[in-house]
Scaffold this motif. Structure first.
Motif, PDB file in Angstrom:
ATOM      1  N   LEU A  36       0.970  -1.322   0.000  1.00 20.82           N
ATOM      2  CA  LEU A  36      -0.016  -0.054  -0.031  1.00 20.82           C
ATOM      3  C   LEU A  36       0.843   1.297  -0.031  1.00 20.82           C
ATOM      4  O   LEU A  36       0.590   2.150  -0.776  1.00 20.82           O
ATOM      5  N   LEU A  37       2.109   1.507   0.636  1.00 20.25           N
ATOM      6  CA  LEU A  37       2.838   2.245   0.840  1.00 20.25           C
ATOM      7  C   LEU A  37       3.524   2.427  -0.542  1.00 20.25           C
ATOM      8  O   LEU A  37       3.609   3.464  -0.959  1.00 20.25           O
ATOM      9  N   GLN A  38       3.990   1.507  -1.026  1.00 23.22           N
ATOM     10  CA  GLN A  38       4.648   1.589  -2.493  1.00 23.22           C
ATOM     11  C   GLN A  38       3.665   2.011  -3.466  1.00 23.22           C
ATOM     12  O   GLN A  38       4.143   2.950  -4.347  1.00 23.22           O
ATOM     13  N   ALA A  39       2.294   1.454  -3.548  1.00 24.50           N
ATOM     14  CA  ALA A  39       1.583   2.083  -4.354  1.00 24.50           C
ATOM     15  C   ALA A  39       1.335   3.643  -4.317  1.00 24.50           C
ATOM     16  O   ALA A  39       1.235   4.406  -5.418  1.00 24.50           O
ATOM     17  N   THR A  40       1.276   4.136  -3.085  1.00 21.98           N
ATOM     18  CA  THR A  40       0.915   5.662  -2.959  1.00 21.98           C
ATOM     19  C   THR A  40       2.197   6.444  -3.137  1.00 21.98           C
ATOM     20  O   THR A  40       2.144   7.583  -3.948  1.00 21.98           O
TER      21      THR A  40
END
Length: 71
Positions: free
Chosen positions: A21-25
């Motif tokens: 999720l952090l990587q996607a954002t």
């Protein structure tokens, strides 16, 4: 000992959820920055402030929403 293993499993599962999720954002922020460069070259548009969220709030999203509702 069983309680410690349960806590570590829960923490590991949460990190397996939070890291992608952090990587996607992060990738979305980079892409929006690219859009802004293109937009500023071709038009005199104002910058859109998408509001950055620090890494730590991705680990504790419920506390972020509670703090946002209180303030």
């Amino acid at each position: 000992m069983d309680r410690l293993i349960l806590v570590l499993e829960t923490l590991g599962a949460w990190l397996l959820f939070g890291a992608p999720l952090l990587q996607a954002t992060t990738e979305l922020h980079e892409e929006v920055a690219g859009w802004e460069k293109i937009r500023s070259k071709h038009a005199a548009a104002k910058k859109i402030d998408i509001g950055k969220v620090t890494f730590w709030w991705w680990l504790l999203p419920l506390s972020k929403s509670c703090l946002k509702n209180v303030a």
